[in-house]
Design a protein around this motif. Structure first.
Motif, PDB file in Angstrom:
ATOM      1  N   GLY A 151       0.988  -1.136   0.013  1.00 48.22           N
ATOM      2  CA  GLY A 151      -0.172   0.040   0.094  1.00 48.22           C
ATOM      3  C   GLY A 151       0.919   1.398  -0.068  1.00 48.22           C
ATOM      4  N   TYR A 152       1.980   1.281   0.658  1.00 41.20           N
ATOM      5  CA  TYR A 152       2.827   2.434   0.781  1.00 41.20           C
ATOM      6  C   TYR A 152       3.371   2.715  -0.395  1.00 41.20           C
ATOM      7  CZ  TYR A 152       2.760   2.649   6.226  1.00 41.20           C
ATOM      8  OH  TYR A 152       2.704   2.803   7.376  1.00 41.20           O
ATOM      9  N   THR A 153       3.807   1.415  -1.146  1.00 45.13           N
ATOM     10  CA  THR A 153       4.651   1.585  -2.312  1.00 45.13           C
ATOM     11  C   THR A 153       3.806   1.981  -3.497  1.00 45.13           C
ATOM     12  OG1 THR A 153       6.810   0.402  -2.610  1.00 45.13           O
ATOM     13  CG2 THR A 153       4.932  -0.543  -3.569  1.00 45.13           C
ATOM     14  N   LEU A 154       2.468   1.386  -3.347  1.00 47.42           N
ATOM     15  CA  LEU A 154       1.614   1.653  -4.778  1.00 47.42           C
ATOM     16  C   LEU A 154       1.269   3.247  -4.742  1.00 47.42           C
ATOM     17  CD1 LEU A 154      -0.887  -1.124  -4.569  1.00 47.42           C
ATOM     18  CD2 LEU A 154       0.504  -0.589  -6.309  1.00 47.42           C
ATOM     19  N   VAL A 155       0.803   3.626  -3.671  1.00 45.90           N
ATOM     20  CA  VAL A 155       0.587   5.123  -3.530  1.00 45.90           C
ATOM     21  C   VAL A 155       1.766   5.953  -3.918  1.00 45.90           C
ATOM     22  CG1 VAL A 155      -0.214   7.031  -1.633  1.00 45.90           C
ATOM     23  CG2 VAL A 155      -1.439   5.026  -1.883  1.00 45.90           C
ATOM     24  N   TYR A 156       2.952   5.597  -3.164  1.00 47.43           N
ATOM     25  CA  TYR A 156       4.120   6.409  -3.697  1.00 47.43           C
ATOM     26  C   TYR A 156       4.469   6.288  -4.958  1.00 47.43           C
ATOM     27  CZ  TYR A 156       8.749   8.440  -3.462  1.00 47.43           C
ATOM     28  OH  TYR A 156       9.868   9.065  -3.782  1.00 47.43           O
ATOM     29  N   GLY A 157       3.981   5.351  -5.805  1.00 47.30           N
ATOM     30  CA  GLY A 157       4.367   5.277  -6.970  1.00 47.30           C
ATOM     31  C   GLY A 157       3.620   6.147  -7.919  1.00 47.30           C
ATOM     32  N   VAL A 158       2.317   6.377  -7.497  1.00 46.89           N
ATOM     33  CA  VAL A 158       1.611   7.281  -8.487  1.00 46.89           C
ATOM     34  C   VAL A 158       1.581   8.790  -8.043  1.00 46.89           C
ATOM     35  CG1 VAL A 158       0.038   5.558  -9.236  1.00 46.89           C
ATOM     36  CG2 VAL A 158      -0.647   6.580  -7.350  1.00 46.89           C
ATOM     37  N   LEU A 159       1.773   9.032  -6.611  1.00 47.79           N
ATOM     38  CA  LEU A 159       1.710  10.231  -6.065  1.00 47.79           C
ATOM     39  C   LEU A 159       3.028  11.000  -5.566  1.00 47.79           C
ATOM     40  CD1 LEU A 159      -1.702  10.670  -4.036  1.00 47.79           C
ATOM     41  CD2 LEU A 159      -1.044  11.691  -6.452  1.00 47.79           C
ATOM     42  N   ILE A 176      -6.989  -0.148  -4.143  1.00 49.01           N
ATOM     43  CA  ILE A 176      -6.464  -1.413  -4.175  1.00 49.01           C
ATOM     44  C   ILE A 176      -5.371  -1.448  -2.865  1.00 49.01           C
ATOM     45  CG2 ILE A 176      -4.495  -2.794  -5.252  1.00 49.01           C
ATOM     46  CD1 ILE A 176      -5.769  -1.587  -7.828  1.00 49.01           C
ATOM     47  N   GLY A 177      -4.541  -0.562  -2.742  1.00 46.98           N
ATOM     48  CA  GLY A 177      -3.398  -0.379  -1.454  1.00 46.98           C
ATOM     49  C   GLY A 177      -4.050  -0.634  -0.180  1.00 46.98           C
ATOM     50  N   SER A 178      -5.068   0.092  -0.048  1.00 49.91           N
ATOM     51  CA  SER A 178      -5.690  -0.058   1.309  1.00 49.91           C
ATOM     52  C   SER A 178      -6.675  -1.262   1.387  1.00 49.91           C
ATOM     53  CB  SER A 178      -6.999   1.156   1.399  1.00 49.91           C
ATOM     54  OG  SER A 178      -6.243   2.287   1.252  1.00 49.91           O
ATOM     55  N   ALA A 179      -7.128  -2.150   0.313  1.00 50.60           N
ATOM     56  CA  ALA A 179      -7.974  -3.306   0.518  1.00 50.60           C
ATOM     57  C   ALA A 179      -6.814  -4.114   0.775  1.00 50.60           C
ATOM     58  CB  ALA A 179      -8.304  -3.632  -1.127  1.00 50.60           C
ATOM     59  N   LEU A 180      -5.391  -4.341   0.382  1.00 50.46           N
ATOM     60  CA  LEU A 180      -4.487  -5.113   0.752  1.00 50.46           C
ATOM     61  C   LEU A 180      -4.320  -4.832   2.455  1.00 50.46           C
ATOM     62  CD1 LEU A 180      -1.999  -5.060  -2.342  1.00 50.46           C
ATOM     63  CD2 LEU A 180      -3.820  -6.824  -1.821  1.00 50.46           C
ATOM     64  N   ALA A 181      -4.289  -3.609   2.670  1.00 53.85           N
ATOM     65  CA  ALA A 181      -4.066  -3.260   4.271  1.00 53.85           C
ATOM     66  C   ALA A 181      -4.994  -3.994   5.083  1.00 53.85           C
ATOM     67  CB  ALA A 181      -3.913  -1.911   4.425  1.00 53.85           C
ATOM     68  N   ALA A 182      -6.266  -3.882   4.570  1.00 57.48           N
ATOM     69  CA  ALA A 182      -7.399  -4.640   5.105  1.00 57.48           C
ATOM     70  C   ALA A 182      -7.288  -6.001   5.477  1.00 57.48           C
ATOM     71  CB  ALA A 182      -8.796  -4.161   4.525  1.00 57.48           C
ATOM     72  N   ALA A 183      -6.828  -6.639   4.443  1.00 53.17           N
ATOM     73  CA  ALA A 183      -6.728  -8.201   4.344  1.00 53.17           C
ATOM     74  C   ALA A 183      -5.597  -8.443   5.470  1.00 53.17           C
ATOM     75  CB  ALA A 183      -6.175  -8.592   2.814  1.00 53.17           C
ATOM     76  N   ALA A 184      -4.691  -7.729   5.402  1.00 49.55           N
ATOM     77  CA  ALA A 184      -3.535  -7.872   6.243  1.00 49.55           C
ATOM     78  C   ALA A 184      -3.998  -7.659   7.824  1.00 49.55           C
ATOM     79  CB  ALA A 184      -2.477  -6.842   6.220  1.00 49.55           C
ATOM     80  N   GLY A 185      -4.936  -6.741   7.941  1.00 46.93           N
ATOM     81  CA  GLY A 185      -5.606  -6.408   9.275  1.00 46.93           C
ATOM     82  C   GLY A 185      -6.430  -7.802   9.625  1.00 46.93           C
ATOM     83  N   LEU A 186      -7.250  -8.338   8.876  1.00 45.30           N
ATOM     84  CA  LEU A 186      -7.970  -9.421   9.066  1.00 45.30           C
ATOM     85  C   LEU A 186      -7.093 -10.563   9.364  1.00 45.30           C
ATOM     86  CD1 LEU A 186     -10.340 -11.292   9.338  1.00 45.30           C
ATOM     87  CD2 LEU A 186     -10.154 -11.421   6.923  1.00 45.30           C
ATOM     88  N   MET A 219     -12.060  -5.743   3.028  1.00 46.36           N
ATOM     89  CA  MET A 219     -11.333  -5.024   1.980  1.00 46.36           C
ATOM     90  C   MET A 219     -12.141  -4.030   1.225  1.00 46.36           C
ATOM     91  SD  MET A 219      -9.286  -8.576   0.284  1.00 46.36           S
ATOM     92  CE  MET A 219      -8.288  -7.611  -0.869  1.00 46.36           C
ATOM     93  N   GLY A 220     -13.523  -4.239   1.079  1.00 43.31           N
ATOM     94  CA  GLY A 220     -14.234  -3.385   0.478  1.00 43.31           C
ATOM     95  C   GLY A 220     -14.557  -2.123   1.223  1.00 43.31           C
ATOM     96  N   PHE A 221     -14.942  -2.222   2.482  1.00 42.87           N
ATOM     97  CA  PHE A 221     -14.685  -1.219   3.526  1.00 42.87           C
ATOM     98  C   PHE A 221     -13.585  -0.329   3.389  1.00 42.87           C
ATOM     99  CE2 PHE A 221     -14.638   1.085   7.540  1.00 42.87           C
ATOM    100  CZ  PHE A 221     -15.701   1.542   7.601  1.00 42.87           C
ATOM    101  N   CYS A 222     -12.416  -0.916   3.674  1.00 43.37           N
ATOM    102  CA  CYS A 222     -11.242  -0.228   3.649  1.00 43.37           C
ATOM    103  C   CYS A 222     -10.822   0.607   2.175  1.00 43.37           C
ATOM    104  CB  CYS A 222     -10.161  -0.753   4.169  1.00 43.37           C
ATOM    105  SG  CYS A 222     -10.169  -1.394   5.756  1.00 43.37           S
ATOM    106  N   ALA A 223     -11.242  -0.103   1.198  1.00 43.45           N
ATOM    107  CA  ALA A 223     -11.043   0.459  -0.077  1.00 43.45           C
ATOM    108  C   ALA A 223     -11.724   1.709  -0.163  1.00 43.45           C
ATOM    109  CB  ALA A 223     -11.403  -0.291  -1.139  1.00 43.45           C
ATOM    110  N   LEU A 224     -13.138   1.590   0.011  1.00 48.35           N
ATOM    111  CA  LEU A 224     -13.940   2.905  -0.052  1.00 48.35           C
ATOM    112  C   LEU A 224     -13.652   3.829   0.850  1.00 48.35           C
ATOM    113  CD1 LEU A 224     -17.631   1.288  -0.395  1.00 48.35           C
ATOM    114  CD2 LEU A 224     -16.141   2.100  -2.111  1.00 48.35           C
ATOM    115  N   LEU A 225     -13.231   3.480   2.076  1.00 46.05           N
ATOM    116  CA  LEU A 225     -12.819   4.466   3.175  1.00 46.05           C
ATOM    117  C   LEU A 225     -11.534   5.123   2.619  1.00 46.05           C
ATOM    118  CD1 LEU A 225     -12.944   5.821   5.993  1.00 46.05           C
ATOM    119  CD2 LEU A 225     -11.449   4.001   6.722  1.00 46.05           C
TER     120      LEU A 225
END
Lengths: 272, 305
Positions: B24-32, B205-215, B76-82
C-alpha cells in the motif's frame, strides 16, 4: 501543394491568449484545421509554438479564446478528456514511458477507447480478454506502420533517438485522434531519417484521416509538405498562408528568416 | 533446530503481513510520490472492522466455513471505499500543493482515524479478542514443530493477494495506466488516462490489501489493542521500512522487503534478544539507507539539472 481540403473544420482555435504573469506567451491566436489538413506552425525559439500545443491539449487553459474539436468545445476539459475527444500529440523533448516496453507504451494509449474495466480484468471475462487481444493487435499494427515492430518488447528508453520519435507518433495514433499535433518530429534526425519521416507523416495523414499540425524548425520540410503555415513571433501571428506567401512575406523575413540569402540557403538545406 | 523452524514459520507469516501492508505504501508512492502516513491506520481499521463485521453477522461464537471469505471481502471493500473517500476529501485538493503539505495532512488523517476509533460509538477503548473464524489446529508436524493452520492461511492468502496484484500491475490495462501515471503523470493524461481515477483506484487497492493484512493479523494474533495504541503505528512503520528497504515504488521490492523484515525481527528476537526486536529492523534500515539509499531493489534516481 494540395489545397483540396474543403470539409468541415475539425479543429478551430479562436483568439487564444495566454499570459504568464506579465509575459504574453500567446496573443490572439486563431487557426482552423480541416479534415486531412497538414499545417505548420513555425517561429523562432520562444515564439509560443509549444505553448499553443499546451493550450490545445489542455495542459494550459487560455486566458481568452475558444477551442473546438469538431463541434465540441474543449475549454476547461482536462488533457485526458481532450485525448478522448480526439486530440493527440508528441513532444519536442521526447516523453515516453521509458520504463515500459515499446508495446506497452502504445497499449497504454489504446486504453482511451477501451470499454471493459476493472471488474472485467479481475474476472478475466471473455469480453475483457478479447479487448486486450484487440488492443495488442492494433498496437502491433501501429508499430508495424511506424517501422519499429521489431523492437516491441524492448524498454522504450533503450530505443535509439529516431525510433523514440517514431514510437511517440505510434502512441499518439493509438488514441485514434482526429487531430495530431507533432512537436518537432524531425528534430535531431539526419537527412535520411528526415526523408523517411516526411513520407511517414504524409502517409499517416492519409491512412489515419487525421488533421496534422506540426511545429518544425526544418524550413525545407515545412515549406514542402504543409498546405498552410502560421508564423509566430513573440506569441503573435505575424503571417499565415501557403508556403509561397510565407517565404515572400517581408515581416516573416525580417522577424524570423533574417536576410533573404539566409532564407534561401536554409530552405535548400532542409530539402537536401 | 526446533527453535529455528518455529521461528521460520512465524517469520514467514509476519513477513507476509508486512509485505501486504508495504504494498500500500509503495503503490501510493508510485503514483503520487508521497508517503501515506495514514496507511497504518487503514491496516488497524481493517483488523477492527473485521472484528465488528464478525460480531454483526453473529459469528463471534462459532462461524460457518464461508465466514472467512465473507469477512475478507467486506473488510477489503470497506477499507477501499474509506481510503478513496479520504483521498477525495483530504489529499485531492492538495494535488498541486507542495509535498510537505500532503505529508502533514496524512499525519492529520492518521490522528483523526486513531482517535475516532477509540470513540465508544466506533471501536471503543477496550481491547478485544478476535473470534476464530477458522478452525485453527496443527496442520502438520515438521521436525517436531507443529505448523498451525492459521500460519499456513496467512502465508497462502497473503501470497495469493500479492500474486494477484503483480498480475494486475504488470499484465492489465489498469496496471499499464498505473505505471504510466507513475512514470509521467502529465504525459499519461495527454494519452487519455484519467489520472485522478487511477490515483483513486490505487488508493483503493493498497488499502484493500492493508485490510486483508488487518484481518489476517487479527486471526493470527487474536488480540486487538484500541485504535490509538502504538502497536498499530509500529506495525505500520515497520511495513513502511519494508517498502523503503525494498525500494519505495517497487512492487516486488515491497514484498521482498516485508519478508526480510519479518525474518529479521523474528530471528533477532529468537537468537539475540526479544527485547530488541523492534531495533533490528531500524538498524538495518539505517544500514540500507547508508549503503543503497534507493533500496535493495530500487533504482537510483538521477536528478535532472
Amino acid at each position: 501543394m494540395s489545397t483540396a481540403v474543403t470539409s468541415e473544420p475539425v479543429l478551430t482555435a479562436q483568439h487564444l491568449s495566454l499570459a504568464f504573469g506579465g509575459l504574453k506567451a500567446v496573443a490572439d491566436f486563431s487557426l482552423t484545421l480541416r479534415a486531412g489538413a497538414l499545417a505548420g506552425l513555425i517561429g523562432p525559439n520562444g515564439a509560443g509554438k509549444t505553448t499553443i500545443f499546451n493550450l490545445l491539449t489542455g495542459v494550459y487553459q487560455p486566458d481568452q479564446g475558444e477551442i473546438f474539436l469538431g463541434k465540441q468545445r474543449l475549454n476547461g476539459l482536462k488533457p485526458s478528456a481532450r485525448a478522448k475527444a480526439g486530440m493527440a500529440r508528441t513532444f519536442q523533448n521526447i516523453r515516453l514511458f521509458g520504463e515500459l516496453s515499446v508495446l506497452d507504451n502504445v497499449r497504454t494509449a489504446c486504453g482511451v477507447r477501451a470499454k471493459s474495466g476493472l471488474v472485467g480484468a479481475l474476472l478475466r471475462t471473455p469480453g475483457w480478454r478479447a479487448e486486450e487481444r484487440a488492443i495488442t493487435e492494433r498496437s502491433m499494427d501501429l508499430l508495424q506502420t511506424l517501422g519499429i515492430a521489431g523492437r516491441a518488447h524492448e524498454q522504450a528508453k533503450s530505443l535509439p533517438y529516431g525510433d523514440q520519435r517514431r514510437l511517440e507518433i505510434a502512441r499518439a495514433l493509438a488514441t485514434e485522434p482526429k487531430v495530431l499535433l507533432l512537436d518537432e518530429p524531425v528534430a535531431g534526425m539526419n537527412t535520411q531519417e528526415k526523408h523517411a519521416m516526411r513520407s511517414m507523416i504524409q502517409q499517416i495523414r492519409v491512412d489515419f484521416e487525421v488533421a496534422v499540425l506540426l511545429i518544425e524548425h526544418d524550413m525545407g520540410l515545412v515549406m514542402e509538405i504543409c498546405d498552410h503555415i502560421t508564423v509566430l513571433d513573440h506569441g503573435t501571428t505575424i503571417a499565415a498562408g501557403v508556403a509561397a506567401d510565407i517565404q515572400n512575406d517581408p515581416a516573416v523575413i525580417e522577424a524570423y528568416l533574417g536576410a533573404p540569402d539566409d532564407a534561401a540557403s536554409e530552405g535548400a538545406d532542409g530539402v537536401a | 533446530m526446533t527453535i529455528f523452524l518455529q521461528t521460520f514459520v512465524n517469520a514467514l507469516a509476519l513477513g507476509s503481513l508486512y509485505g501486504l501492508i508495504a504494498l500500500g505504501y509503495t503503490l501510493v508512492y508510485g503514483v503520487l510520490r508521497f508517503i501515506n502516513f495514514a496507511h497504518s491506520d487503514i491496516f488497524m481499521i481493517g483488523a477492527w472492522i473485521s472484528f465488528t463485521f464478525t460480531g454483526w453477522l453473529g459469528w463471534s461464537t462459532g462461524a460457518p466455513a464461508y465466514a472467512l471469505p465473507v469477512i475478507l471481502v467486506l473488510a477489503m471493500g470497506f477499507c477501499a471505499l474509506l481510503a478513496v473517500a479520504i483521498e477525495q476529501i483530504a489529499y485531492k485538493p492538495l494535488r498541486k500543493a507542495p509535498r510537505l503539505n500532503v505529508l502533514i495532512t496524512a499525519i492529520g488523517v492518521s490522528l483523526f482515524l486513531q482517535n475516532t476509533g477509540v470513540l465508544k460509538q466506533v471501536f471503543g477503548t477496550q481491547p478485544q479478542r478476535m473470534p476464530s473464524l477458522v478452525n485453527d489446529h496443527v496442520m502438520f508436524t515438521l521436525a517436531g514443530v507443529g505448523v498451525q493452520f492459521v500460519d499456513v492461511l496467512v502465508v497462502l492468502l497473503a501470497g495469493a493477494l500479492m500474486l494477484l496484484l503483480q498480475w494486475m500491475v504488470f499484465r492489465t490495462r489498469l496496471g499499464r495506466a498505473m505505471r504510466a501515471v507513475s512514470f509521467d503523470e502529465r504525459t499519461a493524461s495527454l494519452m487519455g488516462i484519467n489520472v485522478n481515477q487511477v490515483i483513486s483506484i490505487t488508493f483503493g487497492i493498497g488499502s484493500a490489501l492493508a485490510a486483508a493484512a488487518g484481518l489476517l493479523y487479527a486471526l493470527k494474533y487474536g488480540s486487538l489493542k484500541q485504535s490509538a495504541d502504538a502497536t498499530w503505528v509500529l506495525l505500520g512503520l515497520k511495513a513502511f521500512v519494508a517498502a523503503v528497504i525494498g525500494g519505495i515504488g517497487n512492487v516486488r521490492g515491497a514484498v521482498a522487503g516485508g519478508v526480510l523484515i519479518g525474518f529479521l525481527e523474528m530471528y533477532g528476537a529468537a537468537y539475540l534478544s526479544p527485547h530488541l526486536k523492534d531495533v533490528y529492523v531500524f538498524v538495518v534500515l539505517i544500514g540500507v539507507l547508508l549503503v543503497k539509499p534507493s533500496g535493495l531493489f530500487g533504482k537510483a534516481v538521477v536528478e535532472k539539472v
